[in-house]
Design an enzyme around this catalytic site. Structure first.
Site, PDB file in Angstrom:
ATOM      1  N   LEU A 102       1.527  -2.701  -7.286  1.00  0.00           N
ATOM      2  CA  LEU A 102       0.353  -3.072  -6.264  1.00  0.00           C
ATOM      3  C   LEU A 102       1.004  -4.602  -5.712  1.00  0.00           C
ATOM      4  CD1 LEU A 102      -2.923  -2.035  -8.024  1.00  0.00           C
ATOM      5  CD2 LEU A 102      -1.481  -0.811  -6.107  1.00  0.00           C
ATOM      6  N   ALA A 103       1.944  -4.491  -4.831  1.00  0.00           N
ATOM      7  CA  ALA A 103       2.435  -6.069  -4.564  1.00  0.00           C
ATOM      8  C   ALA A 103       3.104  -5.953  -3.366  1.00  0.00           C
ATOM      9  CB  ALA A 103       3.512  -6.362  -5.614  1.00  0.00           C
ATOM     10  N   GLU A 104       2.395  -6.202  -2.153  1.00  0.00           N
ATOM     11  CA  GLU A 104       3.032  -5.978  -0.761  1.00  0.00           C
ATOM     12  C   GLU A 104       4.196  -6.630  -0.464  1.00  0.00           C
ATOM     13  OE1 GLU A 104      -0.961  -4.047  -1.217  1.00  0.00           O
ATOM     14  OE2 GLU A 104      -0.414  -6.020  -1.506  1.00  0.00           O
ATOM     15  N   PHE A 162      -4.072  -0.136   3.091  1.00  0.00           N
ATOM     16  CA  PHE A 162      -5.042  -0.639   4.118  1.00  0.00           C
ATOM     17  C   PHE A 162      -4.555  -1.737   4.865  1.00  0.00           C
ATOM     18  CE2 PHE A 162      -7.540   2.063   1.092  1.00  0.00           C
ATOM     19  CZ  PHE A 162      -8.605   2.761   2.017  1.00  0.00           C
ATOM     20  N   ASP A 163      -5.086  -1.639   6.296  1.00  0.00           N
ATOM     21  CA  ASP A 163      -4.695  -3.009   7.218  1.00  0.00           C
ATOM     22  C   ASP A 163      -5.001  -4.158   6.536  1.00  0.00           C
ATOM     23  OD1 ASP A 163      -7.373  -2.633   6.882  1.00  0.00           O
ATOM     24  OD2 ASP A 163      -7.561  -1.404   8.926  1.00  0.00           O
ATOM     25  N   GLY A 164      -5.728  -4.513   5.826  1.00  0.00           N
ATOM     26  CA  GLY A 164      -6.166  -5.784   5.153  1.00  0.00           C
ATOM     27  C   GLY A 164      -5.265  -6.107   4.237  1.00  0.00           C
ATOM     28  N   PHE A 165      -4.597  -5.209   3.738  1.00  0.00           N
ATOM     29  CA  PHE A 165      -3.507  -5.557   2.528  1.00  0.00           C
ATOM     30  C   PHE A 165      -2.317  -5.919   2.913  1.00  0.00           C
ATOM     31  CE2 PHE A 165      -5.804  -2.111  -0.445  1.00  0.00           C
ATOM     32  CZ  PHE A 165      -7.012  -2.513  -0.253  1.00  0.00           C
ATOM     33  N   TYR A 214      -1.441  -8.897   4.260  1.00  0.00           N
ATOM     34  CA  TYR A 214      -1.140 -10.118   4.364  1.00  0.00           C
ATOM     35  C   TYR A 214      -0.163 -10.819   3.362  1.00  0.00           C
ATOM     36  CZ  TYR A 214      -4.928  -9.580   7.848  1.00  0.00           C
ATOM     37  OH  TYR A 214      -5.813  -9.063   8.805  1.00  0.00           O
ATOM     38  N   HIS A 217     -10.420  -3.438   4.429  1.00  0.00           N
ATOM     39  CA  HIS A 217      -9.967  -1.938   4.572  1.00  0.00           C
ATOM     40  C   HIS A 217     -10.560  -1.449   6.052  1.00  0.00           C
ATOM     41  CE1 HIS A 217     -10.666  -2.517   0.141  1.00  0.00           C
ATOM     42  NE2 HIS A 217      -9.919  -1.271   0.023  1.00  0.00           N
TER      43      HIS A 217
END
Length: 323
Positions: free
Chosen positions: A58-60, A83-86, A88, A129
């Site tokens: 879990l590390a964009e 999800f979209d907000g992830f 950044y 989300h």
């Protein structure tokens, strides 16, 4: 011709791309055994193996950074942001490296990376989300930004995006994932092209992603009152298909741009400026915008008040026709 949902249209597009090119690799959180939170990659790890459909930490920032390294080594990575907000934590990589490496190397290095982002609201989720952050990336030179709105485009546009040597931010309307439609045997135009989904003469509705269906519903409702609305699916947000937008604007003389994102500095602002500058003498009314309000995304019990709906679109049509 076959029938599919938008989600399964993307799945079949990914499958076709992976069968065609062994260098296509998928990376993302829970995309393997689980098939992603929306099950878009369901079954692909079983068929192509864990070395091509990779469950990541879990590390964009790590996911996109890894994709950059893979692209430099000749792979064509497809990244899923859950999800979209992830997105950044990966923003720096995308705008500082992914978008610029091809120009920085004078074309010697390509970045054939696709970054898939489910976007928009309407699913009753909490903040981070349900965001529409497409303008951040459309503003960044070097990135293609596209959004599908139906199963046919979902299938063919993901394949076109993967084949592109430019990096593509691929937006998927999450609340429309389960909408069904036909998938044809060939794409409808190039990746950067818009498409007229409904012909009309009185007002042009411009939309993309989740708002396309809303605009088609508005056009149907308006037709029952004797008004003819044209619906243009932008499909590509960067680059915009200026020719298609201007042709429709000159045809109807009235334009309403609809998107879930805030109207303040949104895609509608750029379209409004472009149409006003290049089609001013064809306009019968100012270009109007319908969008989300300039506030953080609200709690789920209030999201229907925040999101544009049929009534708000038709209200803008009435205001345009009143000039």
């Amino acid at each position: 011709m076959s029938t599919s949902t938008i989600a399964k249209g993307i799945t079949s597009g990914l499958r076709a791309a992976m069968e065609q090119d062994p260098k296509v690799v998928l990376l993302g959180e829970d995309i393997g055994k689980l098939g992603g939170v929306f099950r878009v990659t369901e079954g692909l790890q079983k068929d192509f193996g864990e070395d091509r459909v990779i469950d990541t930490p879990l590390a964009e920032a790590g996911i996109v950074g890894t994709a950059i390294g893979m692209a430099l080594r000749g792979y064509r990575p497809v990244v899923e942001i859950q999800f979209d907000g992830f997105v950044y934590p990966a923003f720096d990589h995308i705008v500082s490296q992914v978008a610029k490496l091809r120009a920085r190397s004078l074309g010697y290095v390509t970045m054939p990376i696709v970054i898939r982002i489910p976007f928009g609201g309407g699913i009753g989720a909490v903040e981070h989300h349900s965001e529409s952050n497409e303008t951040y990336f459309a503003h960044t030179a070097g990135l293609r930004v596209v959004a599908c709105s139906n199963p046919h485009d979902a299938h063919w546009m993901i394949r076109q995006a993967i084949e592109s040597d430019d990096p593509v931010v691929f937006y998927e309307p999450k609340r429309r994932y389960w909408d069904k439609g036909e998938v044809g045997e060939a794409p409808d135009g190039a990746l950067g092209s818009a498409r007229v989904l409904r012909e009309g003469t009185d007002v042009t509705l411009l939309a993309y992603g989740p708002m396309v269906k809303t605009c088609l519903q508005a056009a149907q409702a308006a037709a029952e009152e004797g008004r003819s609305l044209e619906v243009l699916d932008l499909r590509s947000l960067s680059p915009l298909d200026d020719a298609a937008i201007l042709a429709s604007a000159r045809k109807t003389g009235r334009v309403v741009v609809v998107h879930e994102a805030s109207t303040f500095l949104g895609i509608g602002s750029e379209i409004s400026a472009m149409v006003t500058e290049q089609a001013f003498y064809s306009l019968e009314a100012p270009v109007l915008r319908v969008g989300g309000y300039n506030v953080p995304y609200p709690p789920s019990r209030l999201e229907e008040e925040f999101l544009p709906d049929l009534d708000r679109v038709l209200d803008a049509v009435d205001r345009s026709l009143a000039y």
